[in-house]
Design an enzyme around this catalytic site. Structure first.
Site, PDB file in Angstrom:
ATOM      1  N   SER A  82       0.920  -9.541  -0.812  1.00 15.72           N
ATOM      2  CA  SER A  82       0.679  -8.377  -0.643  1.00 15.72           C
ATOM      3  C   SER A  82       1.024  -7.740   0.954  1.00 15.72           C
ATOM      4  O   SER A  82       1.360  -6.319   0.913  1.00 15.72           O
ATOM      5  CB  SER A  82      -0.777  -8.171  -0.743  1.00 15.72           C
ATOM      6  OG  SER A  82      -1.640  -9.268  -0.097  1.00 15.72           O
ATOM      7  N   LYS A  93       0.764  -1.197   0.117  1.00 16.71           N
ATOM      8  CA  LYS A  93       0.089  -0.090  -0.006  1.00 16.71           C
ATOM      9  C   LYS A  93       0.724   1.288   0.197  1.00 16.71           C
ATOM     10  O   LYS A  93       0.433   2.360  -0.436  1.00 16.71           O
ATOM     11  CB  LYS A  93      -0.891   0.098   1.172  1.00 16.71           C
ATOM     12  CG  LYS A  93      -2.108  -1.126   1.090  1.00 16.71           C
ATOM     13  CD  LYS A  93      -3.177  -0.492   0.351  1.00 16.71           C
ATOM     14  CE  LYS A  93      -4.390  -1.450   0.738  1.00 16.71           C
ATOM     15  NZ  LYS A  93      -5.160  -1.345  -0.508  1.00 16.71           N
TER      16      LYS A  93
END
Lengths: 306, 306
Positions: free
Chosen positions: A293, A46
């Site tokens: 991720s 992110k």
């Protein structure tokens, strides 16, 4: 609708130099390489999208601060990026958010505003109004998508003959960016999304050819707490254009993959980050890259899975 | 005694391109960056020295195979490197070695010979005689030291103004190579070794100015099972020349560091690999790099520490 381009992603890569870790590909077995975004600052990919979005704001706009509503990795990323730019960040979190996540967000220097879950979005927009701040959305923005797409650039640079790229799917920002980059640089490679069976709205949408909505209560059943969002019109347009398929994995397969990644790759991976490895283990393919991720998992949950 | 040079290490870096992972520096906090060698193939820095040593053998010598005696990361590294070169590897392990480690070594294609602990070294030399194979020592060889030194090259390349480099010390091959590289490229940086208090023979040696031997039974008390060896004449010569100090950490400090690395850096680190972070947490310094030597830890031990 204008889609993000490879040039947008190349420009994002410039902005991210020295901020995002240039994560290496790690060999998992003969067929699989891992792209461990769990090693980024804040423990997730992110930071790429959040920092890039902030970098694109005019300085006088950025100086008035940024706002995000999230209790997860995106909030930490916005807080971290804002600190790097020396601008204020306000994060709106549900009042039932775990204390450990609230503390982590504050530790990055952000102001945390706790409100009932249903009022998060509204309160965030109020803050934007009151302060002249800018909302940084978790996935529904071209600058965020371009930032995440830098992962795709790196994958193809490091493994030019890659054949399959597996990417977790939630709101779709990550796979939109990665697929745009991979298809531009290596059109023959397949880009395959992975979702939990219990939150497979994007798979249903891709197969239906239009956005299919699942009730939040359904999506919240999965242990993969980072994969409960749904694609937007913008991310779904990228998915339709560039993604070959979206496959699903069971809760047991996700749990087993977390354990395998700890033992075999020495990585602490959150369930959402392990879905791509789970998909590979279920149906191995050659020259495959699994995007990991993130790695923000409660120690108790991690211990129970490993 | 001829010491390893920066040119030897640069040559090793060429040999290791595409074999060892170019591990990134990961930011742990404002003062500390991590060099996560736990992400290497076989889960430890040992692949650098082992592969470089094999690469330096004449092809007809290498073709007769290699031998190592070790139940730890070095054995796996020799097995892995031999497979890359397509030559046979024989690993002599004590007959009480954990089944999981024996299986892991076999999985890399090596022949495993199990003998009583006290006969390991002798049996290895017999195999060298019988087969014309080459023994690859875990640390007492210039080619092994030069391979490990490539970590120092990367540290200075990625953080040119580094001030302190913390390195675990066991047989001393890792710190010999790293210190040689760091002092050549950044003479003002301090290179500091870290040992468990319970196996602090190298610290005692450095402070005494000569090799001090500790009984094996003493060294075996530490949970850091990769740090129970002692420096050789060769590695101690490098340590005296290039290492500024060797500090010690307690068993409790090691255990706490394993937990912090899991939660804050999302890395599975073995106790031996966590000693450098433990030393930093005890006495933080600026612009510091901690070499995380490996991540091969029994899941039960890891769960108990995190």
């Amino acid at each position: 609708m204008r889609l993000v381009t490879i040039d947008d992603i190349r420009s994002a890569a410039e902005a991210l130099r020295g901020v995002a870790v240039r994560t290496p590909l790690l060999r998992f077995d003969d067929g699989l390489m891992l792209k461990p975004e769990s090693l980024q600052p804040v423990g997730a990919f992110k930071i790429r999208g959040a920092y890039h979005a902030l970098s694109r704001l005019a300085p006088e706009v950025r100086a008035r601060g940024v706002v995000a509503y999230s209790s997860g990795n995106h909030a930490q990323a916005v807080a971290y990026a804002a600190r790097l730019f020396g601008v204020p960040a306000t994060i709106v979190v549900p009042d039932n958010a775990p204390a450990v996540k609230v503390e982590a967000t504050r530790a990055h220097g952000a102001e945390v505003v706790q409100v009932p879950m249903a009022q998060r979005e509204q309160r965030a927009y109020e803050l934007v109004e009151e302060r002249g701040a800018t909302l940084v959305p978790p996935f529904d923005h071209p600058d965020v998508i371009a930032g995440q797409g830098t992962i795709g650039l790196e994958v193809v640079a490091d493994l030019p003959d890659v054949e399959v790229v597996l990417v977790p799917v939630s709101g779709g920002g990550l796979i939109s960016g990665v697929a745009t980059a991979v298809k531009a640089l290596r059109p023959s490679a397949k880009v395959v999304g992975v979702e939990p069976e219990l939150a497979a709205d994007a798979a249903a949408s891709l197969h239906a050819g239009e956005l299919v909505r699942w009730p939040a209560a359904n999506r919240e059943r999965t242990i993969a707490d980072g994969l409960r969002a749904q694609p937007s019109e913008l991310t779904f347009a990228h998915i339709r254009e560039y993604v070959d398929d979206i496959v699903t994995v069971s809760e047991a397969e996700i749990a087993a993959a977390v354990g395998r990644l700890a033992r075999q790759a020495r990585l602490v991976v959150e369930p959402s980050g392990a879905v791509t490895t789970a998909a590979y283990l279920k149906a191995p393919t050659a020259k495959t890259v699994a995007v990991i991720s993130g790695g923000n998992v409660d120690p108790e949950v991690f211990a129970a899975l490993t």
